[in-house]
Design a protein around this motif. Structure first.
Motif, PDB file in Angstrom:
ATOM      1  N   GLN A 147     -39.189 -37.259  -9.786  1.00 44.38           N
ATOM      2  CA  GLN A 147     -38.693 -36.685 -10.894  1.00 44.38           C
ATOM      3  C   GLN A 147     -38.802 -37.601 -11.898  1.00 44.38           C
ATOM      4  O   GLN A 147     -38.221 -38.814 -11.669  1.00 44.38           O
ATOM      5  N   HIS A 148     -39.160 -37.043 -13.366  1.00 41.86           N
ATOM      6  CA  HIS A 148     -38.982 -37.845 -14.270  1.00 41.86           C
ATOM      7  C   HIS A 148     -38.510 -36.766 -15.495  1.00 41.86           C
ATOM      8  O   HIS A 148     -38.549 -35.500 -15.297  1.00 41.86           O
ATOM      9  N   VAL A 149     -38.018 -37.346 -16.750  1.00 43.75           N
ATOM     10  CA  VAL A 149     -37.659 -36.326 -17.773  1.00 43.75           C
ATOM     11  C   VAL A 149     -38.473 -36.858 -18.924  1.00 43.75           C
ATOM     12  O   VAL A 149     -38.268 -38.075 -19.455  1.00 43.75           O
ATOM     13  N   LEU A 150     -39.144 -35.996 -19.710  1.00 42.99           N
ATOM     14  CA  LEU A 150     -39.859 -36.037 -20.980  1.00 42.99           C
ATOM     15  C   LEU A 150     -38.936 -35.427 -21.978  1.00 42.99           C
ATOM     16  O   LEU A 150     -38.328 -34.427 -21.844  1.00 42.99           O
ATOM     17  N   ARG A 151     -39.004 -35.983 -23.388  1.00 39.10           N
ATOM     18  CA  ARG A 151     -37.951 -35.538 -24.255  1.00 39.10           C
ATOM     19  C   ARG A 151     -38.961 -35.754 -25.768  1.00 39.10           C
ATOM     20  O   ARG A 151     -39.586 -36.567 -25.662  1.00 39.10           O
ATOM     21  N   ALA A 152     -38.542 -34.720 -26.585  1.00 42.27           N
ATOM     22  CA  ALA A 152     -39.313 -34.778 -27.806  1.00 42.27           C
ATOM     23  C   ALA A 152     -38.365 -34.377 -28.969  1.00 42.27           C
ATOM     24  O   ALA A 152     -37.406 -33.517 -28.491  1.00 42.27           O
ATOM     25  N   ARG A 153     -38.514 -34.956 -30.254  1.00 43.09           N
ATOM     26  CA  ARG A 153     -37.677 -34.471 -31.176  1.00 43.09           C
ATOM     27  C   ARG A 153     -38.425 -34.595 -32.612  1.00 43.09           C
ATOM     28  O   ARG A 153     -39.005 -35.586 -32.755  1.00 43.09           O
ATOM     29  N   ALA A 154     -38.053 -33.984 -33.484  1.00 44.38           N
ATOM     30  CA  ALA A 154     -38.689 -33.685 -34.668  1.00 44.38           C
ATOM     31  C   ALA A 154     -37.758 -34.554 -35.837  1.00 44.38           C
ATOM     32  O   ALA A 154     -36.600 -34.147 -35.854  1.00 44.38           O
ATOM     33  N   GLY A 204     -33.234 -30.443  -9.838  1.00 41.44           N
ATOM     34  CA  GLY A 204     -34.608 -30.395 -10.003  1.00 41.44           C
ATOM     35  C   GLY A 204     -35.338 -30.808  -8.940  1.00 41.44           C
ATOM     36  O   GLY A 204     -35.367 -29.935  -7.953  1.00 41.44           O
ATOM     37  N   PHE A 205     -36.337 -31.656  -9.054  1.00 45.85           N
ATOM     38  CA  PHE A 205     -37.175 -31.780  -7.986  1.00 45.85           C
ATOM     39  C   PHE A 205     -36.544 -32.669  -6.783  1.00 45.85           C
ATOM     40  O   PHE A 205     -37.313 -32.858  -6.074  1.00 45.85           O
ATOM     41  N   TYR A 235     -26.829 -45.623 -12.802  1.00 44.15           N
ATOM     42  CA  TYR A 235     -26.567 -45.392 -11.332  1.00 44.15           C
ATOM     43  C   TYR A 235     -27.384 -45.437 -10.344  1.00 44.15           C
ATOM     44  O   TYR A 235     -28.344 -44.390 -10.337  1.00 44.15           O
ATOM     45  N   TYR A 236     -27.599 -46.131  -9.266  1.00 49.59           N
ATOM     46  CA  TYR A 236     -28.815 -46.116  -8.245  1.00 49.59           C
ATOM     47  C   TYR A 236     -28.087 -45.319  -6.977  1.00 49.59           C
ATOM     48  O   TYR A 236     -26.993 -45.981  -6.774  1.00 49.59           O
ATOM     49  N   ALA A 256     -26.324 -42.440 -19.896  1.00 46.66           N
ATOM     50  CA  ALA A 256     -26.302 -42.210 -21.520  1.00 46.66           C
ATOM     51  C   ALA A 256     -27.313 -41.055 -21.818  1.00 46.66           C
ATOM     52  O   ALA A 256     -27.180 -40.827 -23.146  1.00 46.66           O
ATOM     53  N   ASN A 257     -27.934 -40.572 -20.734  1.00 49.08           N
ATOM     54  CA  ASN A 257     -28.605 -39.538 -21.416  1.00 49.08           C
ATOM     55  C   ASN A 257     -28.163 -38.032 -20.542  1.00 49.08           C
ATOM     56  O   ASN A 257     -29.123 -37.567 -19.672  1.00 49.08           O
ATOM     57  N   GLY A 258     -27.238 -37.756 -20.542  1.00 52.14           N
ATOM     58  CA  GLY A 258     -26.613 -36.603 -20.020  1.00 52.14           C
ATOM     59  C   GLY A 258     -26.749 -36.589 -18.400  1.00 52.14           C
ATOM     60  O   GLY A 258     -27.149 -35.562 -17.781  1.00 52.14           O
ATOM     61  N   ASN A 259     -26.663 -37.671 -17.783  1.00 53.28           N
ATOM     62  CA  ASN A 259     -26.836 -37.896 -16.225  1.00 53.28           C
ATOM     63  C   ASN A 259     -27.988 -37.367 -15.854  1.00 53.28           C
ATOM     64  O   ASN A 259     -28.146 -36.649 -14.567  1.00 53.28           O
ATOM     65  N   ALA A 260     -29.014 -37.474 -16.375  1.00 49.88           N
ATOM     66  CA  ALA A 260     -30.496 -36.963 -15.845  1.00 49.88           C
ATOM     67  C   ALA A 260     -30.773 -37.975 -14.716  1.00 49.88           C
ATOM     68  O   ALA A 260     -30.428 -39.141 -14.585  1.00 49.88           O
ATOM     69  N   ALA A 261     -31.588 -37.546 -13.891  1.00 53.30           N
ATOM     70  CA  ALA A 261     -31.954 -38.364 -12.694  1.00 53.30           C
ATOM     71  C   ALA A 261     -33.394 -38.564 -12.724  1.00 53.30           C
ATOM     72  O   ALA A 261     -34.254 -37.423 -12.757  1.00 53.30           O
ATOM     73  N   TYR A 262     -33.777 -39.583 -12.301  1.00 62.94           N
ATOM     74  CA  TYR A 262     -35.089 -40.100 -12.407  1.00 62.94           C
ATOM     75  C   TYR A 262     -35.317 -40.840 -10.768  1.00 62.94           C
ATOM     76  O   TYR A 262     -34.602 -41.460 -10.149  1.00 62.94           O
ATOM     77  N   ALA A 263     -36.709 -40.626 -10.406  1.00 63.13           N
ATOM     78  CA  ALA A 263     -37.252 -41.164  -9.312  1.00 63.13           C
ATOM     79  C   ALA A 263     -37.265 -42.807  -9.507  1.00 63.13           C
ATOM     80  O   ALA A 263     -37.655 -43.455 -10.636  1.00 63.13           O
ATOM     81  N   PHE A 264     -36.874 -43.590  -8.380  1.00 64.09           N
ATOM     82  CA  PHE A 264     -37.109 -45.063  -8.716  1.00 64.09           C
ATOM     83  C   PHE A 264     -38.067 -45.624  -7.621  1.00 64.09           C
ATOM     84  O   PHE A 264     -38.693 -46.636  -7.791  1.00 64.09           O
TER      85      PHE A 264
END
Length: 411
Positions: A35-42, A328-329, A355-356, A371-379
């Motif tokens: 799992q990862h998180v993509l972000r975009a802003r204009a 999520g995933f 946090y790992y 710092a980004n809403g407690n989003a979680a990413y694979a490591f």
């Protein structure tokens, strides 16, 4: 619209796009599979900036760690049913083995002579299952352990030892706290131990496979307990004035099996990893007097009035549709191990101040981006079953499995 910025896991992807169609390129092979998180802003010519739009994605392939990281699963081998570990200021690791041996890893090698060996009840999930070091270990040599002893009936005990070099000082074990006798159930003992930023000793205790005990404020089971370093009970504990005896040590309750938790250096922030039963694993934000809801609540389910819901949670099965809902995933069955990576260190900036955590059954390490809403990413992915992890003094992440210590470093 003048420009569009893109991020992956909170870090920029290339330069901002300045012409339509706005887009970017991303090499997914540079990231751990999962799992990862993509972000975009204009933003427009006037400088007005939109909120971030996010998309939860799953990267395929077999990348067991991000590019630029080294994962050494054979950094130390030869452990026997390891359960927890702690690092001394001089870099040594003290590793608890379920059968009662406390081992020493020094200069990357497992010493043949144990620090100490204890007679314990190691049936089921019992045994020598928790360890932490005194904040002043460099001067006092104090080591704290959590183990299941048999005298007077099987029960968990908090003891203090004194180090003499790489072994225990003879006759130095001091019993600080004897918890009540256990039932015939051999699971859900807890065992996590850490000192808080307040200098108090925090200890996670499971509900001994008796769920209602987690809500019973007269019993220590299913709780996070808080003691002074000598085993006495601080009079500012949240239930000190309303309870008696050992129940005065209760700091938070409504937990199933807090086998591991972590304290963030400096801030004292506590994350409690509570192992779930039917559906969810969860990370809870520690707070004095908090009720995390077990057994009526698990994960995000049935979080009602007076219940502190989880900071992050993931399921035991795939969501439908895949990737939807809490977690999520991510999919796992037994959260085990947690550590805060500091804001500075050897890891690249995008991997710091997070946090790992690990999962014993699914054999992964994930990270929560505070710092980004407690989003979680694979490591990382492992070939062994993790039971504990820590950030070493060298800036590497060390993952304890039942038989090995894995070192994940950058570069």
């Amino acid at each position: 619209m003048a420009t569009v910025e893109f991020q992956i896991d909170g870090m920029p992807i290339g330069s901002a796009g300045t012409a339509a169609p706005y887009g970017t390129n991303l090499d997914t092979s540079l990231y751990a599979s999962g799992q990862h998180v993509l972000r975009a802003r204009a933003s427009d010519a006037a400088g007005d900036v939109s909120a971030w739009s996010t998309a939860l994605v799953q990267f395929g392939g077999n990348a067991t760690q991000p590019s630029g990281f080294t994962r050494n699963e054979s950094w130390v081998t030869g452990l026997n049913n390891a359960t927890s570990f702690a690092q001394a200021p001089d870099g040594r690791l003290l590793v608890a083995e379920q059968g009662g041996a406390l081992r020493v890893i020094k200069n990357g090698a497992l010493l043949a002579t144990p620090f100490a060996t204890f007679v314990v009840d190691s049936s089921g999930e019992r045994g020598l299952i928790g360890i932490t070091l005194d904040p002043a270990f460099a001067t006092n040599g104090f080591v704290y352990i959590y183990s299941t002893r048999t005298a007077g009936g099987s029960h968990n005990r908090i003891s203090r030892l004194t180090a003499n070099g790489d072994v225990i000082a003879a006759g130095s074990e001091l019993t600080l706290v004897d918890l009540p006798n256990l039932s015939g159930a051999t699971n859900h003992n807890g065992g996590g131990m850490h000192f808080g930023a307040d200098g108090k000793l925090y200890v996670g205790v499971g509900e001994n496979a008796n769920p209602p005990q987690a809500q019973d404020l007269t019993l220590p089971f299913g709780k996070l307990l808080r003691f002074n370093a000598d085993g006495s009970i601080p009079n500012d504990n949240p239930f000190f004035a309303t309870q008696t005896g050992l129940a005065r040590a209760i700091w938070a309750y409504g937990l199933r099996n807090p086998f591991t938790f972590a304290v963030q250096p400096g801030t004292g922030r506590i994350h409690i990893n509570d192992v779930g039963q039917s559906t969810w694993e969860e990370i809870d934000l520690g707070a004095a007097g908090a009720n995390y809801g077990w057994p009526a609540s698990e994960g995000p389910d049935n979080v009602g009035a007076g219940i502190t819901g989880p900071l992050f949670t993931y399921r035991h099965s795939d969501a439908s549709p895949l990737g939807s809902g809490s977690g999520g995933f991510f999919k796992g069955f037994a959260i085990a191990g947690g550590a805060f990576y500091p804001a500075s260190g050897a890891f690249p900036a995008g991997y710091r101040d997070q946090y790992y955590f690990a999962d014993y059954i699914s054999q992964f390490v994930g990270r929560v981006d505070l710092a980004n809403g407690n989003a979680a990413y694979a490591f990382a992915r492992l070939s062994g079953s993790p039971v504990d992890l820590l950030v070493g003094s060298d800036g590497a992440v060390y993952v304890l499995t039942r038989g090995n210590v894995t070192r994940i470093s950058s570069p």
